[in-house]
Design a protein around this motif. Structure first.
Motif, PDB file in Angstrom:
ATOM      1  N   TRP A 126       0.779  -0.971  -0.004  1.00 12.22           N
ATOM      2  CA  TRP A 126      -0.195  -0.286  -0.365  1.00 12.22           C
ATOM      3  C   TRP A 126       0.812   1.285   0.021  1.00 12.22           C
ATOM      4  CZ3 TRP A 126      -3.571  -2.050   4.857  1.00 12.22           C
ATOM      5  CH2 TRP A 126      -4.096  -3.031   4.202  1.00 12.22           C
ATOM      6  N   PHE A 127       0.642   2.336  -0.608  1.00 16.90           N
ATOM      7  CA  PHE A 127       1.162   3.282  -0.365  1.00 16.90           C
ATOM      8  C   PHE A 127       0.902   4.457   0.361  1.00 16.90           C
ATOM      9  CE2 PHE A 127       2.473   8.367  -2.239  1.00 16.90           C
ATOM     10  CZ  PHE A 127       4.160   7.889  -1.701  1.00 16.90           C
ATOM     11  N   GLN A 128       1.363   5.046   1.295  1.00 21.31           N
ATOM     12  CA  GLN A 128       0.389   6.251   1.587  1.00 21.31           C
ATOM     13  C   GLN A 128       0.750   7.460   1.211  1.00 21.31           C
ATOM     14  OE1 GLN A 128       2.351   8.819   3.979  1.00 21.31           O
ATOM     15  NE2 GLN A 128       0.684  10.367   4.172  1.00 21.31           N
ATOM     16  N   LEU A 129       0.068   8.612   1.103  1.00 24.27           N
ATOM     17  CA  LEU A 129      -0.263   9.622   0.479  1.00 24.27           C
ATOM     18  C   LEU A 129      -0.575  11.114   1.752  1.00 24.27           C
ATOM     19  CD1 LEU A 129       0.171  11.658  -2.124  1.00 24.27           C
ATOM     20  CD2 LEU A 129      -2.442  10.510  -3.028  1.00 24.27           C
ATOM     21  N   TYR A 130       0.056  11.892   1.477  1.00 27.06           N
ATOM     22  CA  TYR A 130       0.193  13.211   2.287  1.00 27.06           C
ATOM     23  C   TYR A 130       0.085  14.497   0.765  1.00 27.06           C
ATOM     24  CZ  TYR A 130       2.085  12.222   6.512  1.00 27.06           C
ATOM     25  OH  TYR A 130       2.262  11.621   8.265  1.00 27.06           O
ATOM     26  N   LEU A 131      -1.591  15.312   0.490  1.00 23.69           N
ATOM     27  CA  LEU A 131      -1.341  15.703  -0.488  1.00 23.69           C
ATOM     28  C   LEU A 131      -0.463  16.798  -0.137  1.00 23.69           C
ATOM     29  CD1 LEU A 131      -4.875  16.470  -1.580  1.00 23.69           C
ATOM     30  CD2 LEU A 131      -3.381  14.843  -2.695  1.00 23.69           C
ATOM     31  N   MET A 132      -0.054  17.447  -1.390  1.00 24.00           N
ATOM     32  CA  MET A 132       1.317  18.605  -1.194  1.00 24.00           C
ATOM     33  C   MET A 132       0.268  19.642  -1.902  1.00 24.00           C
ATOM     34  SD  MET A 132       4.245  16.860   0.256  1.00 24.00           S
ATOM     35  CE  MET A 132       4.520  15.303   0.521  1.00 24.00           C
ATOM     36  N   LYS A 133       0.241  21.016  -1.663  1.00 27.96           N
ATOM     37  CA  LYS A 133       0.507  21.924  -2.375  1.00 27.96           C
ATOM     38  C   LYS A 133       0.473  21.981  -3.843  1.00 27.96           C
ATOM     39  CE  LYS A 133       0.740  25.175   2.482  1.00 27.96           C
ATOM     40  NZ  LYS A 133       1.574  25.745   2.321  1.00 27.96           N
ATOM     41  N   GLU A 134       1.433  21.314  -3.359  1.00 24.84           N
ATOM     42  CA  GLU A 134       1.534  21.534  -5.506  1.00 24.84           C
ATOM     43  C   GLU A 134       1.317  19.867  -6.221  1.00 24.84           C
ATOM     44  OE1 GLU A 134       5.764  21.632  -7.286  1.00 24.84           O
ATOM     45  OE2 GLU A 134       6.464  23.397  -5.359  1.00 24.84           O
ATOM     46  N   ARG A 135       0.294  20.459  -6.789  1.00 22.59           N
ATOM     47  CA  ARG A 135      -0.665  19.165  -7.140  1.00 22.59           C
ATOM     48  C   ARG A 135      -0.150  18.705  -8.338  1.00 22.59           C
ATOM     49  NH1 ARG A 135      -6.208  19.017  -6.531  1.00 22.59           N
ATOM     50  NH2 ARG A 135      -7.144  19.669  -4.262  1.00 22.59           N
ATOM     51  N   LYS A 136       0.810  18.934  -9.472  1.00 25.60           N
ATOM     52  CA  LYS A 136       1.854  18.184  -9.808  1.00 25.60           C
ATOM     53  C   LYS A 136       1.971  16.900  -9.572  1.00 25.60           C
ATOM     54  CE  LYS A 136       2.565  20.626 -14.547  1.00 25.60           C
ATOM     55  NZ  LYS A 136       1.084  20.684 -14.702  1.00 25.60           N
ATOM     56  N   ILE A 137       2.433  16.977  -8.268  1.00 27.62           N
ATOM     57  CA  ILE A 137       3.292  16.094  -7.636  1.00 27.62           C
ATOM     58  C   ILE A 137       3.017  14.923  -7.255  1.00 27.62           C
ATOM     59  CG2 ILE A 137       5.073  15.980  -5.437  1.00 27.62           C
ATOM     60  CD1 ILE A 137       6.598  18.655  -5.612  1.00 27.62           C
ATOM     61  N   ASN A 138       1.561  15.606  -6.267  1.00 25.38           N
ATOM     62  CA  ASN A 138       0.645  14.633  -5.907  1.00 25.38           C
ATOM     63  C   ASN A 138      -0.339  13.335  -7.560  1.00 25.38           C
ATOM     64  OD1 ASN A 138      -0.009  15.966  -3.642  1.00 25.38           O
ATOM     65  ND2 ASN A 138      -1.586  17.449  -3.929  1.00 25.38           N
ATOM     66  N   PHE A 205      14.760  12.014   1.175  1.00 29.67           N
ATOM     67  CA  PHE A 205      13.226  11.652   0.215  1.00 29.67           C
ATOM     68  C   PHE A 205      12.811  11.184  -0.505  1.00 29.67           C
ATOM     69  CE2 PHE A 205      13.084  15.147   3.705  1.00 29.67           C
ATOM     70  CZ  PHE A 205      11.536  14.783   5.206  1.00 29.67           C
ATOM     71  N   GLY A 206      13.122   9.504  -1.003  1.00 25.86           N
ATOM     72  CA  GLY A 206      13.410   9.424  -1.559  1.00 25.86           C
ATOM     73  C   GLY A 206      12.610   9.213  -3.107  1.00 25.86           C
ATOM     74  N   ASN A 207      11.074   9.430  -2.495  1.00 23.60           N
ATOM     75  CA  ASN A 207       9.852   9.560  -3.536  1.00 23.60           C
ATOM     76  C   ASN A 207       9.608  11.347  -4.342  1.00 23.60           C
ATOM     77  OD1 ASN A 207       8.577   7.244  -2.855  1.00 23.60           O
ATOM     78  ND2 ASN A 207       7.769   8.027  -1.173  1.00 23.60           N
ATOM     79  N   LEU A 208      10.434  11.818  -3.047  1.00 27.59           N
ATOM     80  CA  LEU A 208      10.103  13.711  -3.526  1.00 27.59           C
ATOM     81  C   LEU A 208      11.553  14.339  -4.608  1.00 27.59           C
ATOM     82  CD1 LEU A 208       8.775  14.385  -0.816  1.00 27.59           C
ATOM     83  CD2 LEU A 208       7.113  14.152  -2.729  1.00 27.59           C
ATOM     84  N   GLN A 209      13.018  13.209  -4.062  1.00 28.71           N
ATOM     85  CA  GLN A 209      14.364  13.698  -5.226  1.00 28.71           C
ATOM     86  C   GLN A 209      13.844  14.365  -5.878  1.00 28.71           C
ATOM     87  OE1 GLN A 209      16.673  10.330  -4.287  1.00 28.71           O
ATOM     88  NE2 GLN A 209      18.445  11.455  -3.506  1.00 28.71           N
ATOM     89  N   GLY A 210      13.716  13.390  -6.793  1.00 28.62           N
ATOM     90  CA  GLY A 210      13.261  13.789  -8.042  1.00 28.62           C
ATOM     91  C   GLY A 210      12.341  14.169  -8.526  1.00 28.62           C
ATOM     92  N   GLU A 223      13.085  21.496   3.466  1.00 30.12           N
ATOM     93  CA  GLU A 223      12.545  22.796   4.212  1.00 30.12           C
ATOM     94  C   GLU A 223      11.775  22.905   3.243  1.00 30.12           C
ATOM     95  OE1 GLU A 223      15.498  26.085   3.358  1.00 30.12           O
ATOM     96  OE2 GLU A 223      17.062  25.020   4.535  1.00 30.12           O
ATOM     97  N   TRP A 224      12.035  22.830   2.005  1.00 27.41           N
ATOM     98  CA  TRP A 224      10.506  22.644   0.540  1.00 27.41           C
ATOM     99  C   TRP A 224       9.560  21.461   1.135  1.00 27.41           C
ATOM    100  CZ3 TRP A 224       7.812  18.871  -1.959  1.00 27.41           C
ATOM    101  CH2 TRP A 224       6.989  18.591  -2.845  1.00 27.41           C
ATOM    102  N   VAL A 225       9.442  20.427   1.942  1.00 26.07           N
ATOM    103  CA  VAL A 225       8.878  19.790   2.349  1.00 26.07           C
ATOM    104  C   VAL A 225       7.884  20.131   3.690  1.00 26.07           C
ATOM    105  CG1 VAL A 225       8.780  17.669   3.986  1.00 26.07           C
ATOM    106  CG2 VAL A 225       9.879  17.635   1.303  1.00 26.07           C
ATOM    107  N   GLU A 226       8.661  21.038   4.292  1.00 24.50           N
ATOM    108  CA  GLU A 226       8.100  21.646   5.591  1.00 24.50           C
ATOM    109  C   GLU A 226       7.148  22.398   5.312  1.00 24.50           C
ATOM    110  OE1 GLU A 226      11.106  22.797   7.922  1.00 24.50           O
ATOM    111  OE2 GLU A 226      12.047  20.252   8.638  1.00 24.50           O
ATOM    112  N   ASN A 227       7.145  23.354   4.074  1.00 21.52           N
ATOM    113  CA  ASN A 227       5.837  24.363   3.782  1.00 21.52           C
ATOM    114  C   ASN A 227       5.109  23.687   2.818  1.00 21.52           C
ATOM    115  OD1 ASN A 227       7.523  26.043   5.064  1.00 21.52           O
ATOM    116  ND2 ASN A 227       8.630  26.678   3.526  1.00 21.52           N
TER     117      ASN A 227
END
Ligand code: FMN
Length: 386
Positions: A126-138, A205-210, A223-227
């Protein structure tokens, strides 16, 4: 070396191996840790009805959880930064869960990426998702989980802002932790952890790195993640995810019957009754205290899963007896991972299985599917008449 007889020994072994900055992150909760403590205390306060004149030679502990076979009613829950406690930690946990035979849920905030875990584990997860402000990343995370064959998306609802965890703030927890004199000394004084981490494929953060092109280095990514946590998250956000994700959808962080009813209307396949292990709203009730009301509101229309404070097999019986059809473990499995990697997670799951079997035997239960009302009760009052 600590001899392991219970999850509490795994906790001690994790504490011995990890630098303080990481152990406090794993172990702690938000603010005064009132809710974290309530989760533990309220589970312990429940009583189990002892029955003795029953044949319990065969005990059925297997269930399906959101379509997945589970050898015991317990999945390994999503925990961010698990890969900082053990090299390639999320891949190791997923391997342990697969070989034991329970579902594994990968966090958005993992060190291993979705693709790393898909490669390491022989079973879908299963994959757990936090919705980010940036929709493209979601969009990208949902599509990647879909391509990796994840069988369920666990959408976490309770992180409009991040709960204040005082220890993390004081230590300067980050990915990697702040290089203060204290942290450098802390890490250097835990050579077993430090040397093992050289084997880690990734250190951020392996999922966000790229995904986050503007974050040029690891610090900028932190810092990006925190915001990115989104206070405007609401039912429309869930509708958006439901429309994009084709598989099963599990909503995590339900603590009120009205939210549970709304989850059904929003097309969820399951909910997780959870207060994030006491790491978000400090002062929230324990998750076990609200479970019966939520299970009643759902009325069997979708699956009701539970987390918060599970440390023994009898805790699983208590949660099932109060209306859950399965549980997730956060810290217990993470202590196992931090103590001994894949083997440690396996040990945690085996302890749960043995304790569950014993608890069933002593409460006269042959199956986890029919825990009758009255098996799990409040401790009877000691007040005497007259
Ligand atoms: C160290 C740590 C990290 C966590 N990270 C996440 C996360 O990334 N996503 C999420 O939905 N929940 C996260 N949680 C919450 C767990 O999924 C789960 O709800 C909670 O740990 C259950 O309580 P327990 O630890 O008493 O089992 C985290 C919990 C811990 C302890």
């Amino acid at each position: 070396m600590i001899k392991i007889a219970s999850i509490f020994d795994l906790e001690r072994a994790a504490q011995a191996r990890l630098p303080e900055v990481l152990f406090d992150y794993v172990h702690g909760g938000s603010e005064q840790q009132i809710t974290l403590q309530r989760n533990l205390d309220d589970l312990r306060a429940l009583a189990l009805r002892q029955r003795t004149l029953r044949n319990v030679g065969r005990r059925d502990m297997s269930v399906t959880m959101v379509g997945e076979q589970a050898r015991i009613p317990l999945a390994v829950g999503p925990t961010g930064l698990a890969g900082m406690t053990w090299p390639n930690g999320e891949a190791e946990s997923a391997r342990a869960a697969a070989s034991f035979g329970v579902p594994y849920c990968l966090s958005t905030m993992s060190i291993c990426s979705i693709e790393d875990v898909a490669k390491a584990s022989e079973k879908p997860f299963w994959f757990q998702l936090y919705l980010m402000k940036e929709r493209k990343i979601n969009e990208s995370l949902i599509d990647r989980a879909q391509r990796a064959g994840c069988t369920a998306l666990v959408l976490t609802l309770d992180l409009h802002v991040q709960g204040k965890r005082w220890a993390d703030e004081k230590h300067g927890l980050g990915v990697p932790p702040e290089m203060s004199v204290r942290n450098v000394w802390d890490m250097a004084s835990h050579p077993r952890w430090l040397l093992s981490m050289i084997k880690s494929q990734r250190h951020t953060f392996g999922n966000l790195q790229g995904e986050v092109k503007q974050a040029k280095n690891v610090q900028a990514l932190t810092e990006w993640v925190e915001n990115q946590f989104d206070p405007s998250f609401d039912a429309d956000s869930v509708r958006w995810v439901r429309a994009r994700w084709k598989g099963k959808l599990i909503l995590k962080g339900i603590m009120h019957p009205d939210d549970a009813r709304q989850a059904i209307d929003l097309g969820a396949d399951a909910i997780i009754v959870s207060n994030h292990g006491g790491r978000q709203l400090d002062g929230a009730p324990s998750s076990i205290s609200v479970l019966p009301g939520i299970a009643e509101a759902v009325g069997g229309q979708i699956e009701v899963l539970f987390d918060g404070g599970i440390r023994t097999g009898s805790d699983i019986i208590k949660a099932l007896g109060r209306g859950a059809s399965g549980c997730l473990s956060g810290r217990a499995c993470l202590y196992g991972l931090a103590a001994n990697g894949c083997e440690g997670v396996h040990t945690a799951l085996s302890l749960f299985e043995q304790e569950l079997a014993d608890c069933m035997a002593l409460t006269g239960l042959s199956s986890v599917h029919d825990i009758a009302p009255g098996v799990v009760t409040a401790q009877p009052s000691l007040v005497m008449q007259g």
